[in-house]
Design a protein around this motif. Sequence first.
Motif, PDB file in Angstrom:
ATOM      1  N   UNK A  53     -15.530  -4.407  -3.804  1.00  0.00           N
ATOM      2  CA  UNK A  53     -17.170  -4.606  -3.531  1.00  0.00           C
ATOM      3  C   UNK A  53     -17.513  -3.173  -3.766  1.00  0.00           C
ATOM      4  N   UNK A  54     -16.733  -2.292  -4.715  1.00  0.00           N
ATOM      5  CA  UNK A  54     -17.331  -1.036  -4.834  1.00  0.00           C
ATOM      6  C   UNK A  54     -17.017   0.375  -3.859  1.00  0.00           C
ATOM      7  N   UNK A  55     -16.395  -0.410  -2.939  1.00  0.00           N
ATOM      8  CA  UNK A  55     -15.944   0.538  -1.878  1.00  0.00           C
ATOM      9  C   UNK A  55     -14.567   1.553  -2.334  1.00  0.00           C
ATOM     10  N   UNK A  56     -14.593   2.879  -2.022  1.00  0.00           N
ATOM     11  CA  UNK A  56     -13.745   3.689  -2.346  1.00  0.00           C
ATOM     12  C   UNK A  56     -12.740   3.888  -0.912  1.00  0.00           C
ATOM     13  N   UNK A  57     -11.700   3.550  -0.874  1.00  0.00           N
ATOM     14  CA  UNK A  57     -10.619   3.848   0.228  1.00  0.00           C
ATOM     15  C   UNK A  57      -9.582   4.260  -0.359  1.00  0.00           C
ATOM     16  N   UNK A  58      -9.107   5.509   0.056  1.00  0.00           N
ATOM     17  CA  UNK A  58      -8.070   6.156  -0.482  1.00  0.00           C
ATOM     18  C   UNK A  58      -6.803   5.925   0.641  1.00  0.00           C
ATOM     19  N   UNK A  59      -5.689   5.656   0.236  1.00  0.00           N
ATOM     20  CA  UNK A  59      -4.496   5.401   1.074  1.00  0.00           C
ATOM     21  C   UNK A  59      -3.945   6.579   1.195  1.00  0.00           C
ATOM     22  N   UNK A  60      -3.707   7.021   2.837  1.00  0.00           N
ATOM     23  CA  UNK A  60      -3.015   8.259   2.905  1.00  0.00           C
ATOM     24  C   UNK A  60      -1.636   7.914   3.915  1.00  0.00           C
ATOM     25  N   UNK A  61      -0.343   7.820   3.597  1.00  0.00           N
ATOM     26  CA  UNK A  61       0.616   7.752   4.251  1.00  0.00           C
ATOM     27  C   UNK A  61       0.456   8.726   5.545  1.00  0.00           C
ATOM     28  N   UNK A  62       0.670   8.290   6.493  1.00  0.00           N
ATOM     29  CA  UNK A  62       0.793   9.085   7.909  1.00  0.00           C
ATOM     30  C   UNK A  62       1.944   8.737   8.813  1.00  0.00           C
ATOM     31  N   UNK A  63       3.161   8.784   8.271  1.00  0.00           N
ATOM     32  CA  UNK A  63       4.256   8.309   9.214  1.00  0.00           C
ATOM     33  C   UNK A  63       4.220   9.120  10.365  1.00  0.00           C
ATOM     34  N   UNK A  64       4.877   8.700  11.412  1.00  0.00           N
ATOM     35  CA  UNK A  64       5.325   9.543  12.743  1.00  0.00           C
ATOM     36  C   UNK A  64       5.235   8.684  14.009  1.00  0.00           C
ATOM     37  N   UNK A  89       0.789  -1.081   0.114  1.00  0.00           N
ATOM     38  CA  UNK A  89       0.044  -0.077  -0.020  1.00  0.00           C
ATOM     39  C   UNK A  89       0.935   1.204   0.113  1.00  0.00           C
ATOM     40  N   UNK A  90       0.305   2.191  -0.836  1.00  0.00           N
ATOM     41  CA  UNK A  90       1.375   3.658  -0.791  1.00  0.00           C
ATOM     42  C   UNK A  90       0.351   4.628  -1.154  1.00  0.00           C
ATOM     43  N   UNK A  91       0.880   5.728  -1.209  1.00  0.00           N
ATOM     44  CA  UNK A  91       0.258   7.242  -1.506  1.00  0.00           C
ATOM     45  C   UNK A  91      -0.053   6.960  -2.939  1.00  0.00           C
ATOM     46  N   UNK A  92      -1.691   7.311  -3.152  1.00  0.00           N
ATOM     47  CA  UNK A  92      -1.978   7.367  -4.191  1.00  0.00           C
ATOM     48  C   UNK A  92      -3.110   6.165  -4.697  1.00  0.00           C
TER      49      UNK A  92
END
Length: 278
Positions: free
Chosen positions: A130-141, A121-124
């Motif tokens: 199943x038609x779901x939309x989940x956007x990956x947001x890198x949040x290190x820290x 998984x990565x940015x973008x």
Amino acid sequence: MTEAAALPGRPRGGALSGQATARAHCVLAPNPSPMTLDGTNTWIVAEPDSDRAVVIDPGPLDETHLQAVIETAERAGKRIALTLLTHGHHDHAEGAGRFAELTGSAVRALDPALRLGGEGLGAGDVITTGGLELRVVPTPGHTSDSLSFHLPADAAVLTGDTVLGRGTTMVAHPDGRLGDYLDSLRRLRSLTVDDGVTTVLPGHGPVLNDAQGAMEFYLAHRAHRLAQVETAVEAGHRSPAEVVASVYADVDRSLWPAAELSVRAQLDYLGEHGLIED
């Protein structure tokens, strides 16, 4: 790690387990502690009219909990088609391998060591199961592999340990870095300003319905703690343990070991920016 601090926004309904948004349902793991609050929030996310669901953070290796997650999805007429991890800490990810066996779902994560039969998984990246939309947001820290997941249809973001539903989180030095964490908070704040996110679905604690207020609070709290650490060093408190005793006197002593990790991250940050001498 949590501190005695009140976040803006009240939890919806007051219950930690149950339906939080139209697409997100929480199953609370039975692992409460000072570090995990009431326990780990395992999230089942799915389109209402789909028979497939995504699970985020199956939690600890607890057979009863893992079965409860599966049964909750089944009662809603859904099968678990994919498992995602916000990061690799055991209270979020230890049960992922067993959960994959029980459900036949792939496990996707930023850290290659945590993946099982799935891609990274990565940015973008956008999850469309199943038609779901989940956007990956890198949040290190909090950790270097921390991710959040933006759920646009519900104006929500699932934050793992980056933002909690109660109190604040630790920067797990040396893997976690304060500069990265501050950048991540700003990135999440931009979702509230530019993308209309209103709801925080955290890895621990209740749902927050004032996402922008939560991000502003976290940023202000971090700035306040950083100033306190700088002042403590100027007053002669040189070791991390000494700084903790000075700055985190308002925090339960059982949390001081975790506070020391955050202090080490803060000291590194101050040194990198020339605000204190190494």
